[in-house]
Enzyme design. Structure first.
Site, short mmCIF file in Angstrom:
data_model
loop_
_atom_site.label_atom_id
_atom_site.label_comp_id
_atom_site.label_asym_id
_atom_site.label_seq_id
_atom_site.Cartn_x
_atom_site.Cartn_y
_atom_site.Cartn_z
N LYS A 23 0.84 -1.21 0.00
CA LYS A 23 0.00 0.00 0.00
C LYS A 23 0.87 1.25 0.00
O LYS A 23 0.64 2.18 -0.78
CB LYS A 23 -0.89 -0.02 1.25
N ARG A 93 -3.52 2.93 8.53
CA ARG A 93 -3.82 1.66 7.88
C ARG A 93 -2.58 0.78 7.84
O ARG A 93 -1.46 1.27 7.65
CB ARG A 93 -4.29 1.89 6.44
N GLY A 102 -6.17 -10.56 6.53
CA GLY A 102 -6.20 -10.89 7.95
C GLY A 102 -5.62 -9.80 8.84
O GLY A 102 -5.64 -9.91 10.06
N MET A 104 -4.83 -5.72 10.32
CA MET A 104 -5.66 -4.69 10.92
C MET A 104 -6.39 -3.89 9.84
O MET A 104 -5.85 -3.60 8.79
CB MET A 104 -4.80 -3.73 11.73
N ARG A 334 -3.15 -1.12 -6.19
CA ARG A 334 -2.32 -2.31 -6.01
C ARG A 334 -2.69 -3.30 -7.11
O ARG A 334 -3.76 -3.18 -7.72
CB ARG A 334 -2.52 -2.93 -4.63
N HIS A 452 -15.61 -8.71 1.66
CA HIS A 452 -14.53 -9.56 2.18
C HIS A 452 -14.67 -10.98 1.65
O HIS A 452 -13.72 -11.58 1.15
CB HIS A 452 -14.59 -9.54 3.71
N ARG A 558 0.24 -47.06 -11.45
CA ARG A 558 0.21 -47.95 -10.28
C ARG A 558 -0.67 -49.13 -10.68
O ARG A 558 -1.87 -48.97 -10.89
CB ARG A 558 -0.39 -47.24 -9.07
N ARG A 614 4.66 -49.60 -13.18
CA ARG A 614 5.33 -50.07 -11.97
C ARG A 614 4.81 -51.45 -11.59
O ARG A 614 3.60 -51.70 -11.63
CB ARG A 614 5.07 -49.09 -10.83
N GLU A 741 12.95 -44.33 -3.47
CA GLU A 741 12.00 -43.88 -2.46
C GLU A 741 12.38 -44.31 -1.05
O GLU A 741 11.59 -44.21 -0.13
CB GLU A 741 10.57 -44.31 -2.82
N SER A 760 13.02 -42.88 -10.86
CA SER A 760 11.89 -41.98 -10.61
C SER A 760 11.76 -41.85 -9.11
O SER A 760 11.59 -42.84 -8.40
CB SER A 760 10.61 -42.56 -11.22
N GLY A 762 10.19 -41.49 -5.76
CA GLY A 762 8.90 -41.64 -5.10
C GLY A 762 8.95 -40.80 -3.84
O GLY A 762 9.27 -41.28 -2.76
N THR A 763 8.67 -39.54 -4.01
CA THR A 763 8.90 -38.61 -2.88
C THR A 763 7.87 -38.77 -1.77
O THR A 763 8.07 -38.23 -0.69
CB THR A 763 8.93 -37.15 -3.38
N ASN A 764 6.79 -39.51 -2.04
CA ASN A 764 5.86 -39.77 -0.93
C ASN A 764 6.53 -40.69 0.08
O ASN A 764 6.61 -40.39 1.27
CB ASN A 764 4.57 -40.45 -1.44
N ASP A 765 7.03 -41.82 -0.42
CA ASP A 765 7.70 -42.74 0.48
C ASP A 765 9.04 -42.18 0.95
O ASP A 765 9.46 -42.42 2.08
CB ASP A 765 7.91 -44.11 -0.19
N CYS A 827 7.75 -38.88 -9.33
CA CYS A 827 6.34 -39.22 -9.50
C CYS A 827 5.56 -39.17 -8.20
O CYS A 827 4.41 -39.55 -8.14
CB CYS A 827 6.18 -40.57 -10.18
N TYR A 847 12.08 -34.76 -15.92
CA TYR A 847 10.64 -34.50 -15.94
C TYR A 847 10.05 -34.60 -14.55
O TYR A 847 10.68 -35.16 -13.63
CB TYR A 847 9.93 -35.50 -16.88
C1 PEP Z 1 5.85 -42.45 -3.86
O1 PEP Z 1 6.13 -43.14 -2.88
O2 PEP Z 1 6.16 -41.26 -3.96
C2 PEP Z 1 5.07 -43.04 -4.96
C3 PEP Z 1 4.85 -42.34 -6.06
O3 PEP Z 1 4.56 -44.26 -4.77
P1 PEP Z 1 3.24 -44.56 -3.92
O4 PEP Z 1 2.59 -43.25 -3.58
O5 PEP Z 1 2.40 -45.41 -4.77
O6 PEP Z 1 3.79 -45.27 -2.72
MG MG Z 2 5.94 -45.30 -3.02
#
Ligand code: PEP
Ligand code: MG
Length: 878
Positions: A23, A93, A102, A104, A334, A452, A558, A614, A741, A760, A762-765, A827, A847
């Protein structure tokens, strides 16, 4: 000499957002470029941080500088602060770097007391106006600075009005009201209302600083990933009055439509009103086009100024203005918040107008906001057959279905239990923010398109219908009446934020149709993008959607869900319960042709693009029946004894299945499974290849920790591939690779890359195992971790760059050192998260792969990453 804590508007410029807040920088820039702005000054964000460093005290020199700047304002306006004869009034202000609902609100008319009030009345020859300003000031200051419950003032006002409008109150009544308001302040705080204007100013500045760590502000920052360290600036500005009669007004406007992006001035104003009246939804405002009739000259001047501002900033502007006795003043400009739909249209049209470059257009659209374009809409068929129960303003597009809830705390609670909620309020305030975050959609009885609720919903990309005039809400009974319909808490409701319509019940919703501008923007993104974007898709229908969004292959199929379909599950169970390898093979043979058919569908959809399939991942017990009844039915079906099936089910139970017999461990224990899957994959590839379609199968082995595991499975898959090619005489271009993973896999990536042709992540595991956080259970306490700033974000949503991210970086480097041709992707769910995509670009992955509807998000984020790396300025609207 003390640090410079304050900048006059005439000293700053647009580049100083960090220091002056959005502002303050906007006011300075407008002043610099000759736009009519009431004079004022900005206390810096540094001062806010110094206030906290000093234990919530003004840092040395700040107050002296405030007093000196008030002196300058006096000279600029020809009025004097705290002077009974010729009083200067100011607004105070907040204004952080990113606009934050959020924070004042504004305190207006600061500087009024019993004496200056008389001066104002005499000077304006309008005692009614002066007392109206006075009661507003006590009300705002009382609520915002002194923390008095605002409803106490509201109730006193409502009692007095007896169904009349604010503007119908007499001077005598306003005098009485201001006394009542002062009494409320005394009763609630135990202190008299401050009479000294300088004390008022000091308290108001401190209140702005304190609001930075108010709950609403913290909630908003968490939701929008804004760091706490930025601090807020404070703007002090000479008052101008929109409530001085029929030739005065106040309003807000956007240079383009913030819902649709249409290039047409869009906004609202109220005659004879002040500041927050427009956004508070107290009276229904007029559309801005009406100003052309009411005050044609002012309208032309206004149009000229906002056009100039848009050209100057080369972006859509959100402005606030006041007309005081026919003179136009600009109070804010703004970058306007907008829906994803509007963002895309505005960016593309501005390129066509020659205002910005394609690269800027690509950088300007918040990748996450594309989700809004991809949002489900109301099924037109169902819509045609259903009568809406009411209609309001189409405040934020998209359709949402949920249970009616009237209380934000309740909404938050129910949503935490997985319920879908529509939050219904008379109007929302920043105090409702947590409930708005929890809700799928919003519905308000009052308020306009700039209320709002409307502004916040658009920012969040949530459907919102605002200002349903006939909706009468009773918070005490948790019900609402709309025409003939009574809505109770928990009733299903559908809101269509695109049309403003409301429906009883849960209506079906359909996927959106994408605009030409969207297609154009995605094409530009592809011009700049260097990293690939694939999709996670298990069935041909999903693969097809992903292709339409431009996915360049499948990064993860999967295969497990394929085992659950139809009668396959019985064959699968037969396989698990079999005693001998022969019996197991016989059971798997029943599934094989069906699997082959599935893979053929995927290859066809992905014509010419790689498809990563897989091998089976989840623990075996997931395939077995649960409960005695199911066990009995299965035993009868397979001609086995109840006890035998039950014993087998029990023997497969694991204390910690996530770390148990899953992933490649299954294929190693039961090679027949991997063998069957490999045969299905390669036979499918051959079949589809013979149809003239190019196929690139890539077989991926999950949950590998050691190179020996991978080698065993890879040898098996390669043997099957060779057998299929020999038998069919076909020649396939295929790859065998692995998921990374587990932390050990990342550590020994150089060894694994001797066998793997691709990685690849497996960033979840990998997140689960690196942080030792259960994917399934952590949701219960992670929000608390984020609240306590232990994590800045949920690591399952946005990659933990310092920890998990470093394993990704290291494994990529080690893998490529052994095998320079190694193809590397990701993935896990992070593949569709823009911040994570930027990180993966930086690591140099080939990728990212994400769910079909996130493909455009990932593509845009990847293009933005590439442009940022080229040194271009990334400007993403917060
Ligand atoms: C992972 O672990 O990131 C993954 C892609 O495999 P899943 O979620 O099936 O365990
Ligand atoms: Mg996994």
């Amino acid at each position: 000499m003390a640090k410079k804590w304050i900048y006059l508007f005439s000293e700053g410029n647009a580049e100083m957002r960090d220091l002056l807040g959005g502002k303050g920088a906007g006011l300075a820039e407008m002043t610099r470029t000759g736009v009519p702005v009431p004079p004022g000054f900005t206390i810096t964000t540094d001062a806010c941080n110094a206030y906290y460093d000093a234990g919530q005290k003004f840092p040395a020199g700040l107050w002296e500088q405030v007093v000196a700047c008030v002196g300058t304002l006096e000279k600029q306006t020809g009025r004097r602060f705290a002077d009974a004869a010729n009083p200067l009034l100011v607004s105070v202000r907040s204004g952080a770097k990113f606009s934050m609902p959020g924070m004042m609100d504004t305190v207006l008319d600061l500087g009024l007391n019993a004496e200056t009030l008389q001066g104002l009345a005499e000077q304006t020859k309008n005692p009614r106006f002066a007392y109206d300003a006075y009661r507003r000031f006590i009300q705002l200051f009382g609520k915002i600075v002194l923390g008095v419950d605002g409803s106490k003032f509201e109730r006193a006002l409502t009692r007095l009005k007896k169904r009349r409008l604010d503007s119908e109150l007499t001077t005598e009544e306003l005098i009485k009201l201001s006394e009542t308001f002062k009494q409320i302040v005394y009763d609630e705080t135990g202190s008299e209302f401050p009479e000294d204007p300088y004390a008022q100013l000091e308290q108001a500045i401190a209140a702005v600083f304190r609001s930075w760590f108010g709950r609403r502000a913290i909630d908003y920052r968490r939701h929008n990933h804004i760091p706490d360290t930025l601090g807020t600036a404070v703007n002090v500005q000479a008052m101008v009055f929109g409530n001085m009669g029929g030739d005065s007004a106040t309003g807000v406007a956007f240079t383009r439509n913030p819902s649709t992006g249409e290039a047409d001035l869009f906004g609202e104003y109220l005659v004879n009103a002040q500041g927050e009246d427009v956004v508070a939804g107290i009276r229904t405002p007029q559309p801005i086009a009406k100003l052309k009739e009411d005050m044609p000259a002012v309208y032309e001047q206004f149009k000229g100024i906002v056009n100039q501002l848009e050209q100057h900033y080369t972006d859509m502007q959100d402005v606030e203005f006041t007309i005081e006795r026919g003179k136009l003043w600009m109070l804010q400009t703004r970058t306007g918040k907008r829906t994803g739909l509007a963002a895309v249209r505005i960016a593309v049209e501005m390129v066509e107008e020659g205002l910005i470059s394609k690269a800027t257009a690509v950088q300007r659209v918040d990748a996450e906001s594309l989700n809004q374009l991809l949002h489900p809409m109301l099924d037109p068929h169902a819509r045609a057959q259903t009568k809406p129960i009411g209609k309001g303003l189409p405040a934020s597009p998209g359709a949402a279905v949920g249970k009616a809830v009237f209380d934000p705390d309740e909404a938050e609670k129910m949503a935490a239990h997985g319920e879908r909620i529509i939050l219904i309020r008379n109007e929302t305030t920043p105090e409702d923010l947590h409930g708005m975050i929890a809700a799928k959609g919003l519905l308000t009885a009052h308020g306009g398109m700039t209320s709002h609720a409307a502004v916040v919903a658009r920012g969040m990309g949530k459907p919102c219908v605002a200002g349903v005039g006939e909706l009468h809400i009773n918070y005490a009974t948790q019900t609402a009446v709309l025409g003939d319909t009574t809505l109770k808490k928990g009733d299903w409701l559908t809101v269509n934020g695109t049309s403003g319509e409301l429906f009883i019940g849960a209506l079906p919703v359909v996927d959106p149709i994408l605009s030409d501008e969207f297609t154009m923007l995605m094409a530009w993104a592809d011009e700049f993008r260097t990293m690939g974007v694939r999709t996670n898709a298990d069935i041909p229908r999903d693969a097809k959607i992903a292709r339409q969004f431009g996915a360049e292959g499948i990064g993860l199929c999967r295969t497990e869900h394929m085992f659950f379909e139809g009668d396959r599950i019985t064959a699968m169970r037969e396989m698990i319960l079999a005693d001998t390898e022969e019996e197991r093979r016989a059971a798997l043979a029943k599934i094989e042709p069906l699997q082959q058919g599935d893979f053929e569908g995927l290859f066809r959809e992905m014509d010419g693009h790689p498809v990563i399939i897989r091998t089976l991942d989840p623990p075996l017990h997931e395939f077995l029946p649960h409960g005695n009844n199911d066990i009995r039915t299965l035993a009868e079906k397979l001609g086995l004894s109840f006890q035998r099936v039950k014993t087998r089910v029990e023997s497969l139970q694991e204390a910690n299945p996530m770390l148990g017999l899953r992933g490649c461990r299954l294929g190693i224990l039961y090679p027949e499974i991997t063998e069957m899957q490999a045969r299905a994959i390669f036979n499918a590839a051959v079949t589809v290849q013979r149809e003239g379609i190019t196929v690139y199968p890539e077989v991926m082995i999950p949950l590998v920790a050691t190179v020996a595991e991978l080698k065993e499975q890879a040898d098996l898959v390669r043997r099957v591939a060779e057998e299929v090619q020999t038998l069919t005489g076909a020649s396939l271009d295929y790859k065998i690779g692995t998921m990374i993973e587990l932390p050990r896999a990342a550590l020994v990536a150089h060894n694994i890359a001797e066998v793997a042709e691709f990685f690849s992540f497996g960033t979840n595991d990998l997140t689960q195992t690196t942080l030792g956080l259960s994917r399934d259970d952590a949701g219960r306490f992670l929000p608390m971790y984020v609240d306590h700033k232990i994590f800045s974000q949920d690591p399952f949503e946005s990659i933990d760059q310092e920890g998990v991210g470093q394993l990704v970086r290291m494994a990529t480097e080690r893998g490529r050192a052994t095998n320079p041709a190694l193809e590397v992707g990701i993935c896990g769910e992070h593949g569709g998260n823009p911040a994570s995509v930027m990180f993966f670009y930086d690591v140099g992955l080939d990728y990212v792969s994400c769910s079909p509807f996130r493909v455009p998000v990932a593509k845009l984020a990847a293009a933005q990453a590439a442009l940022a790396a080229q040194g271009a300025l990334v400007k993403i609207d917060k």
